[in-house]
Design a protein around this motif. Structure first.
Motif, short mmCIF file in Angstrom:
data_model
loop_
_atom_site.label_atom_id
_atom_site.label_comp_id
_atom_site.label_asym_id
_atom_site.label_seq_id
_atom_site.Cartn_x
_atom_site.Cartn_y
_atom_site.Cartn_z
N LYS A 90 0.97 -1.17 0.09
CA LYS A 90 0.25 -0.08 0.06
C LYS A 90 0.94 1.37 -0.12
CE LYS A 90 -3.86 2.26 0.36
NZ LYS A 90 -4.89 2.30 -0.92
N ALA A 91 2.05 1.23 0.84
CA ALA A 91 2.73 2.36 0.81
C ALA A 91 3.55 2.85 -0.60
CB ALA A 91 3.94 2.19 1.90
N ILE A 92 3.82 1.92 -1.43
CA ILE A 92 4.51 1.75 -2.35
C ILE A 92 3.33 2.39 -3.47
CG2 ILE A 92 5.87 0.84 -4.35
CD1 ILE A 92 7.26 1.43 -1.78
N GLU A 93 2.11 1.86 -3.36
CA GLU A 93 1.21 2.23 -4.51
C GLU A 93 0.88 3.83 -4.14
OE1 GLU A 93 -2.42 0.00 -3.88
OE2 GLU A 93 -1.50 -1.77 -4.12
N VAL A 94 0.97 4.13 -2.86
CA VAL A 94 0.57 5.54 -2.50
C VAL A 94 1.95 6.62 -3.02
CG1 VAL A 94 0.41 7.38 -0.72
CG2 VAL A 94 -0.91 5.27 -0.62
N ALA A 95 2.96 6.04 -2.72
CA ALA A 95 4.26 6.78 -3.47
C ALA A 95 4.28 6.91 -4.84
CB ALA A 95 5.67 5.80 -2.82
N VAL A 96 4.02 5.69 -5.54
CA VAL A 96 4.01 5.95 -6.92
C VAL A 96 3.15 7.02 -7.49
CG1 VAL A 96 3.45 4.63 -9.40
CG2 VAL A 96 5.02 3.56 -7.33
N GLN A 97 1.87 7.13 -6.93
CA GLN A 97 0.93 7.88 -7.31
C GLN A 97 1.28 9.29 -7.06
OE1 GLN A 97 -2.92 6.88 -5.23
NE2 GLN A 97 -3.00 4.96 -6.20
N TYR A 98 2.09 9.61 -5.96
CA TYR A 98 2.43 10.85 -5.64
C TYR A 98 3.55 11.14 -6.58
CZ TYR A 98 4.51 14.64 -2.97
OH TYR A 98 5.14 15.81 -2.67
N ILE A 99 4.18 10.42 -6.97
CA ILE A 99 5.58 10.56 -7.71
C ILE A 99 4.82 11.02 -9.31
CG2 ILE A 99 7.40 9.66 -9.20
CD1 ILE A 99 7.83 7.79 -6.58
N HIS A 100 4.03 10.44 -9.77
CA HIS A 100 3.20 10.66 -11.13
C HIS A 100 2.70 12.04 -11.06
CE1 HIS A 100 3.78 7.17 -13.94
NE2 HIS A 100 4.20 6.49 -12.66
N SER A 101 2.23 12.51 -9.91
CA SER A 101 1.48 13.63 -9.84
C SER A 101 2.32 15.00 -9.40
CB SER A 101 0.38 13.63 -8.83
OG SER A 101 -0.56 12.47 -8.75
N HIS A 102 3.34 14.79 -8.88
CA HIS A 102 4.54 15.87 -8.56
C HIS A 102 5.69 15.64 -9.11
CE1 HIS A 102 1.51 15.45 -5.31
NE2 HIS A 102 1.61 16.92 -5.18
N PHE A 103 6.10 14.96 -10.19
CA PHE A 103 7.36 14.72 -10.74
C PHE A 103 8.06 16.02 -11.37
CE2 PHE A 103 4.77 13.45 -14.65
CZ PHE A 103 5.75 14.37 -15.56
N GLY A 104 7.05 17.06 -11.77
CA GLY A 104 7.56 18.27 -12.31
C GLY A 104 8.16 19.26 -11.29
N ALA A 105 7.98 18.93 -9.93
CA ALA A 105 8.39 19.74 -8.96
C ALA A 105 9.53 19.15 -8.25
CB ALA A 105 7.08 19.86 -8.05
N GLU A 106 10.33 20.01 -7.36
CA GLU A 106 11.18 19.38 -6.48
C GLU A 106 10.85 18.03 -5.78
OE1 GLU A 106 14.63 20.28 -3.19
OE2 GLU A 106 13.32 21.92 -4.07
N ILE A 107 11.44 16.97 -6.20
CA ILE A 107 11.07 15.85 -5.31
C ILE A 107 12.34 14.87 -5.03
CG2 ILE A 107 10.98 14.32 -7.52
CD1 ILE A 107 8.55 12.91 -6.29
N SER A 108 12.12 14.41 -3.77
CA SER A 108 13.23 13.61 -3.13
C SER A 108 12.93 12.43 -2.55
CB SER A 108 14.16 14.09 -2.31
OG SER A 108 13.27 14.61 -0.90
N LEU A 109 13.83 11.33 -2.33
CA LEU A 109 13.34 10.10 -1.66
C LEU A 109 13.00 10.37 -0.39
CD1 LEU A 109 15.23 6.71 -2.02
CD2 LEU A 109 14.76 7.39 0.38
N GLU A 110 13.55 11.42 0.50
CA GLU A 110 13.34 11.35 1.71
C GLU A 110 11.73 12.20 2.01
OE1 GLU A 110 16.15 12.28 0.29
OE2 GLU A 110 17.51 10.96 1.47
N LYS A 111 11.60 13.02 0.87
CA LYS A 111 10.17 13.54 1.22
C LYS A 111 9.09 12.46 0.80
CE LYS A 111 7.56 17.50 -0.63
NZ LYS A 111 7.75 18.65 -1.86
N VAL A 112 9.23 11.85 -0.20
CA VAL A 112 8.22 10.74 -0.54
C VAL A 112 8.02 9.76 0.69
CG1 VAL A 112 7.61 8.85 -2.07
CG2 VAL A 112 8.52 11.11 -3.13
N ALA A 113 9.39 9.28 1.20
CA ALA A 113 9.22 8.33 2.31
C ALA A 113 8.47 8.87 3.41
CB ALA A 113 10.90 7.86 2.70
N SER A 114 8.69 10.28 3.89
CA SER A 114 7.95 10.73 4.82
C SER A 114 6.49 10.92 4.49
CB SER A 114 8.42 12.29 4.84
OG SER A 114 8.15 12.90 4.16
N ILE A 115 6.00 11.08 3.28
CA ILE A 115 4.62 11.07 2.88
C ILE A 115 4.05 9.73 3.42
CG2 ILE A 115 3.11 11.18 1.07
CD1 ILE A 115 5.07 13.29 -0.16
N VAL A 116 4.48 8.61 3.00
CA VAL A 116 4.19 7.45 3.40
C VAL A 116 4.52 6.85 4.64
CG1 VAL A 116 3.84 6.90 0.93
CG2 VAL A 116 5.75 6.18 1.97
#
Length: 400
Positions: free
Chosen positions: A284-310
């Motif tokens: 479930k965590a990775i599903e949410v992370a992938v959705q977030y990446i696809h919605s925000h890849f045009g902005a600044e994005i980092s592993l640490e930020k996505v990890a904190s979101i999930v």
């Protein structure tokens, strides 16, 4: 007190029950007509005192006492005998009976005996409570002192040797929990599972280093048993925990002075970067992370930020992301960004700088470098060649 009366004569059983119930209403009286019934009651109830006839059909009162005392040594016994059976009563006392009563049983003597035994049971109960408290306090002291030592902190002159004198050699087993949530329940589970497994494999104890780390010290009956213990521990924790965890272990240690350095080594070892996880939560965590990446890849994005979101530890998230997607986090984001850039280069008139910014590269020079390394040509060359480049595959170097 719970008092069990065992006698094959109903009149004696009921007479003793009436006397006790009237004089001591707080006590509970259980009745058994034969030793077999008595054995079942002793197994099912917490009995403090047994009043048993000496001679009964089948098993004698002495045999009943001998059988039960091996399993329940805390129970007090009083035998009941006729005068002609007095030698049996004397033998019962030698075997450990607290006293005996002669038939016919006098009410006054029965009451006096119950009063004496009531005081004894209360005193022993208090002593046992104090002993248990002392034992628990010593355990907590030992674990606290050992945890402080293992963390490399000063003991203030406390001698650790008496706490580990039964462990001339030992192994360390560390469990680390990875969660930003309250881990008290997980901590309790780990402590109990690890303690039980160590008692099965040898002897030892578990100390809490902090709210997310526990350290077990175990002296194994068989040195080869460490791998089996660790495997069983992982299996149990995967079943019971709902948070990522690590299990680390040491080789054989023969000197306490080596413990702090060994703990540091385990924490810094390559194995400390590998996490076990629970499948459903990870999926479930990775599903949410992938959705977030696809919605925000045009902005600044980092592993640490996505990890904190999930709500996952970054190291664990990185490992889990690659396991679930088959691609590292950085490579996944780069591939997504450049795929979108290729679409815009083919299908729009946007300037290369604008495209770079839209796909998450504010620095157009950096965008061009990454694009060339992945696609084998510059963004301008790709646009000039047009539709012929549509089938070109991105290379698999992991950089940005």
């Amino acid at each position: 007190m719970n008092i069990l009366v065992v006698d094959d004569e109903e009149v004696i059983r009921s007479g003793i029950e009436r006397t006790i119930s009237r004089q001591f209403p707080a006590h509970r009286v259980l009745l058994a007509a034969n030793p077999e019934e008595a054995v079942e009651l002793l197994r099912a109830k917490a009995v403090d005192l047994v009043l048993t006839d000496v001679l009964m059909p089948g098993m004698t009162g002495l045999e009943l006492m001998a059988f039960s005392r091996r399993r329940q040594p805390q129970v007090k016994w009083v035998v009941i005998s006729a005068y002609s059976e007095f030698s049996y009563a004397q033998e019962a006392v030698r075997l450990g009976a607290r006293d005996y009563l002669l038939k016919p049983i006098g009410k006054d003597s029965l009451i006096r005996l119950i009063e004496e035994l009531e005081r004894e049971v209360a005193e022993e109960s208090e002593r046992n409570k104090e002993a248990d408290l002392t034992k628990r306090n010593l355990r907590f002291l030992r674990e606290g002192v050992f945890a402080r030592w293992a963390s490399g902190l000063d003991l203030g002159g406390i001698d650790l040797a008496p706490f580990t004198e039964n462990h001339p050699y030992f192994n360390l087993v560390m469990v680390r929990l990875e969660s930003d949530a309250d881990t008290r329940l997980e901590h309790f589970i780990v402590e109990n599972v690890l303690t039980e497994l160590m008692e099965t494999a040898g002897k030892g104890f578990v100390a809490s280093i902090d709210v997310r780390s526990l350290l077990g010290l175990v002296t194994l009956r068989e040195e080869a048993g460490l791998g089996l213990l660790v495997d069983k521990l992982r299996t149990h924790l995967k079943r019971y925990l709902k948070t990522p965890f690590q299990v680390l272990s040491s080789g054989r240690i023969e000197h306490l002075t080596a413990v702090p350095e060994e703990v540091r080594r385990m924490r810094n070892s390559p194995a400390a970067q590998v996490y076990d996880h629970y499948a459903s939560g990870g999926e479930k965590a990775i599903e949410v992370a992938v959705q977030y990446i696809h919605s925000h890849f045009g902005a600044e994005i980092s592993l640490e930020k996505v990890a904190s979101i999930v709500y996952l530890n970054p190291v664990y998230f990185s490992q889990l992301f690659k396991q679930k997607t088959g691609t590292g986090f950085k490579e996944y984001v780069t591939h997504l960004r450049l795929s979108r850039a290729m679409e815009l280069l083919r299908d729009s008139e946007l300037k290369i700088g604008d495209i770079a910014e839209r796909v998450g590269y504010p620095d157009v020079r950096h965008f061009s470098q990454v694009f060339r390394k992945k696609a084998g040509c510059t963004p301008s060359e790709y646009r000039q060649e047009g539709a012929g480049q549509e089938g070109r595959e991105l290379r698999n170097s992991e950089t940005e």
